[in-house]
Design an enzyme around this catalytic site. Structure first.
Site, PDB file in Angstrom:
ATOM      1  N   THR A 319       0.931  -1.180   0.001  1.00 11.52           N
ATOM      2  CA  THR A 319       0.049   0.111  -0.041  1.00 11.52           C
ATOM      3  C   THR A 319       0.838   1.215  -0.004  1.00 11.52           C
ATOM      4  OG1 THR A 319      -0.068   0.571   2.302  1.00 11.52           O
ATOM      5  CG2 THR A 319      -1.400  -1.247   1.625  1.00 11.52           C
ATOM      6  N   ASP A 320       0.357   2.467  -0.060  1.00 12.28           N
ATOM      7  CA  ASP A 320       0.777   3.701   0.059  1.00 12.28           C
ATOM      8  C   ASP A 320       0.590   3.869   1.555  1.00 12.28           C
ATOM      9  OD1 ASP A 320       2.211   6.143  -0.405  1.00 12.28           O
ATOM     10  OD2 ASP A 320       1.488   6.161  -2.319  1.00 12.28           O
ATOM     11  N   TRP A 321       1.110   5.162   1.785  1.00  9.85           N
ATOM     12  CA  TRP A 321       1.210   5.679   3.151  1.00  9.85           C
ATOM     13  C   TRP A 321      -0.230   5.789   3.759  1.00  9.85           C
ATOM     14  CZ3 TRP A 321       5.534   7.206   5.909  1.00  9.85           C
ATOM     15  CH2 TRP A 321       5.557   7.771   7.031  1.00  9.85           C
TER      16      TRP A 321
END
Length: 765
Positions: A319-321
């Site tokens: 995932t991203d942040w």
């Protein structure tokens, strides 16, 4: 001796055991079967099978969790750390030993020396391999997107938009190899790069992180960067960002919804990812936004059906942040964190970039125990993560060592400077205003002239790239480089901040009238930003910068605009005032030097635009537009009228395309076009040209683009030479995504164009 030092001194025992196990496995295989059939894949499979069989559920959910470094350091929170950043034993034990976290990312907010990086990661790996039950090393990742962006002293090269302007994939691969070396030296095996989103909307604040608007150029550049990271002398894992459709949100603002039909997604946005996957990219990061109403982090059709089944991607999907949490707080598709975790894991996420809480592994564990997520599904992800760690050599050598390479191994060629030189694009040169003789007097001003931060942009020492403490301060900014080149007696340097006002302009005008310089070089553009802080309401160039240009024009001095910016700000109302225009993009640490060499004529500019520069703030249409977009209000076909076209760029030594020939007038689908381009250089200096081949499908079952870039070649031609250059274009490359959303090649008439020369041909089935 600290606790970490003691652990480090004892770590070898565990890895002696692991290596002994690997050796026994190899001997077993060779004793049981013909050695010619034993492959590395066989060995990896046996090792992973054995390791997986020893893991508890707690081990597995820990492997799927990624925390930011700030969660492990002294301080009151992940964003407020004590300086210098130091690992906190209690936090480290909780995260790595108790929760068995398998991955860490990021710096604590700013860059470190390579020795500091090594010290931090050694401490983390010591806890993971010696104190954690499984002994599995941590996988460390970082955003090293234009060189080793978080390693102090490392050369920062042009951002991706500038690299694309070189149209030189060999150079981009070398840039990636050198970045990998510096990241490897820091002890980090995983890089969150390259960005393969298309740069179609310059309002988007991550526009400069892309390779521009064209799918072919982006695919070529992305493939080169992946190979440079993963197959160079110091291989690290690449990450393709951000799968997919992230780069064209309807509002132009970061992480806002995109509405893109599947046909367009497959036609334009998918090819760069497909090429990079086929090149062996080991990891992919997910689009933080939502696509056609569905957050990509919960879209199983994209993350499993398309990515895993159709494209055959076997690597790690991260995932991203904080994006799983955002399913609750922003996207509102999950009632709570637990529901969000279930949706994301079901959709195909392997690793959650949590990254600032310790709840995720416990929530995932409960979902497994309650039967809402199967252990078999978890095993898929964990096995991918462990396989990546195995490929990166972490089981053999989890502890980074300073001095991973010797000075003799460092390439003496300054590819960072070369990339800056080849990226800078000359867009206007009235009456050969450029280059400027060294005996001329020049006024240097504008808000980006005296800033190394401006040359580098975001992700430079810090996330936003706006802290001068973490610049490579020994590199000259643009004004300093021009003073070094022309001499301080020939340069009037008038520094400005971004918010300069009318009184500042009056002072500059007064100084100009008093000292009577031959040229005024105006450094225009933007200061660093990235992601949401870079959102804008208007693409127009700042009014005070336009006022400065207008005031200086009235003095009669020759004016050169130099744009240092991550996106093309519109400036049509002052374009005519410029005698010369240079686009420098975000050229990196050596951008000032490269600009001084080009302005003085020491270097011939050869950059070409990787995007269409709009003339008006609300009219950003890519070159591969449809024919209806050419219709003007008076019904003429000249509505598409950008400030500068995709592929534009001038040189001091300019070659010309004299003619093109093709080997046939009609082709079968399995044929290849044999194209010959005659190029001449009528000057007395060496010329560099980029032969750009555009092909138009003159009619099709889906409305065709006016034209598409189908091939290009960067060539050098000597003084007063005329040469023929041969290129081959397979007819199979001329298809498109058809009515049923699958790739199709249709018979019919086509036009091939190179500059103003064109030929027509037919494709016969």
């Amino acid at each position: 001796m600290t606790k970490f030092d003691k652990i480090l001194s004892n770590m070898s025992n565990r890895f002696i055991c692991i290596n002994a196990f690997l050796a026994i496995t190899i001997l077993f295989l060779f004793s049981c079967s013909n050695s010619s059939t034993n492959t590395k894949k066989d060995l990896d499979t046996i090792f992973l099978d054995s390791l997986m069989s020893t893991l508890s559920l707690e081990d597995k959910v820990g492997e799927m969790t990624q925390l930011t470094l700030g969660m492990l350091c002294d301080g009151s929170g992940p964003y407020t750390l004590d300086e210098p950043h130091t690992l906190n034993e209690e936090k480290l034990k909780t995260a790595i030993v108790d929760l068995k976290i398998g991955s860490i990312l990021n710096s604590g907010g700013h860059s470190y020396s390579s020795s500091k990086w090594n010290s931090l990661i050694q401490g983390i790996q010591a806890a993971a391999t010696q104190e954690k039950t499984s002994g599995i090393p941590v996988l460390y990742g970082v955003d090293a997107i234009h060189g080793a962006t978080y390693t102090s002293g490392a050369d920062l090269c042009p951002q991706q938009i500038g690299l694309a302007a070189t149209w030189n994939t060999e150079l981009v691969r070398k840039i990636a190899e050198n970045a990998a070396r510096d990241v490897y030296e820091s002890g980090i095996p995983w890089n969150f790069s390259p960005v393969l989103d298309l740069g179609l909307d310059p309002r988007w604040p991550r526009f400069w992180e892309t390779f521009g608007e064209d799918p072919l150029l982006t695919s070529d550049m992305g493939e080169a960067m992946v190979l440079g990271y993963q197959e160079g002398p110091y291989p690290i894992a690449a990450t393709l960002k951000h799968f997919y459709g992230y780069g064209m949100p309807l509002s132009g603002k970061d992480r806002t919804p995109a509405w893109i039909p599947e046909r367009q997604l497959r036609e334009y946005f998918l090819p760069p990812f497909e090429r990079a996957i086929n090149a062996g990219a080991k990891t992919i990061m997910v689009n933080s936004g939502e696509l056609n109403g569905i957050p990509v982090h919960v879209n199983k059709k994209l993350l499993h059906d398309l990515l895993r089944v159709e494209l055959g991607f076997e690597g790690v999907l991260v995932t991203d942040w904080e994006d799983i949490k955002y399913l609750v707080s922003r996207h509102k598709v999950a009632e709570n964190y637990r529901d969000a975790v279930k949706l994301a894991i079901d959709a195909g996420i392997d690793m959650s970039m949590v990254p600032t809480d310790l709840e995720f592994p416990g929530i995932l564990l409960d979902l497994i125990k309650d039967g809402e997520i199967s252990e078999a599904r978890i095993d898929e992800s964990v096995r991918r993560i462990l396989h990546l760690k195995l490929e990166l050599g972490l089981f053999k050598n989890p502890i980074p060592k300073s001095g991973a390479f010797t000075s003799e191994e460092v390439d003496l060629k300054n590819y960072t400077l070369q990339a800056a030189q080849e990226s800078i694009t000359l867009l206007k040169n009235e009456d050969e205003a450029l280059p400027i003789d060294l005996d001329r007097k020049i006024l240097v001003t504008g808000p980006t002239a005296n800033s190394l931060l401006a040359l580098n942009g975001g992700w430079s020492g810090t996330w936003q790239g706006d802290d001068p403490k973490y610049s490579n301060s020994e590199r000259p900014n643009a004004a300093e480089a021009l003073i070094q080149k022309f001499g301080k007696d020939h340069v009037i340097n008038f520094p400005l901040e971004m918010d300069f006002d009318e009184s500042d302009i009056e002072k500059i005008v007064f100084e100009t009238k008093l000292q009577k310089p031959d040229y005024a070089i105006l450094f225009l553009g933007e200061m660093p930003y990235t992601e949401t802080p870079g959102n804008i309401e208007d693409l127009e160039l700042f009014q005070n910068q336009k006022d400065l240009a207008t005031a200086l024009k009235a003095t009669g001095v020759k004016i050169i605009y130099v744009f240092i910016e991550g996106r093309p700000r519109t400036f049509n109302d002052i374009e005519s005032m410029a005698d010369g225009i240079l686009m420098a993009y975000l050229p990196g640490d050596y951008g000032g030097v490269a600009l001084s060499e080009i302005i003085s004529g020491e270097v011939n500019p050869t950059g070409r635009l990787p995007f269409t520069w709009p003339k008006h703030a609300s009219s950003h249409i890519p070159y591969f537009r449809k024919h209806t977009e050419d219709i003007h209000t008076d019904f003429s076909l000249n509505a598409f009228n950008p400030q500068f076209n995709f592929g534009d760029g001038l040189s001091y030594c300019q070659a010309s395309i004299d003619s093109i020939t093709i080997d046939k007038s009609s082709y079968l689908i399995d044929d290849t076009i044999e194209l010959t381009v005659s190029v001449s250089n009528k000057s007395d200096c060496d010329a560099t040209e980029i032969i750009q081949v555009y092909i138009s499908d003159l009619f099709a079952s889906i409305t065709p683009s006016v034209e598409r870039l189908r091939h290009y070649k960067k060539i050098n031609i000597g003084p007063n030479e005329t040469l023929d250059f041969a290129m081959r274009i397979p007819l199979k490359d001329l298809g498109f995504i058809g009515i049923d959303n699958s790739y199709v090649i249709e018979s019919g008439s086509f036009k091939i164009r190179v500059n103003t020369s064109s030929k027509t041909f037919d494709l016969i089935k």
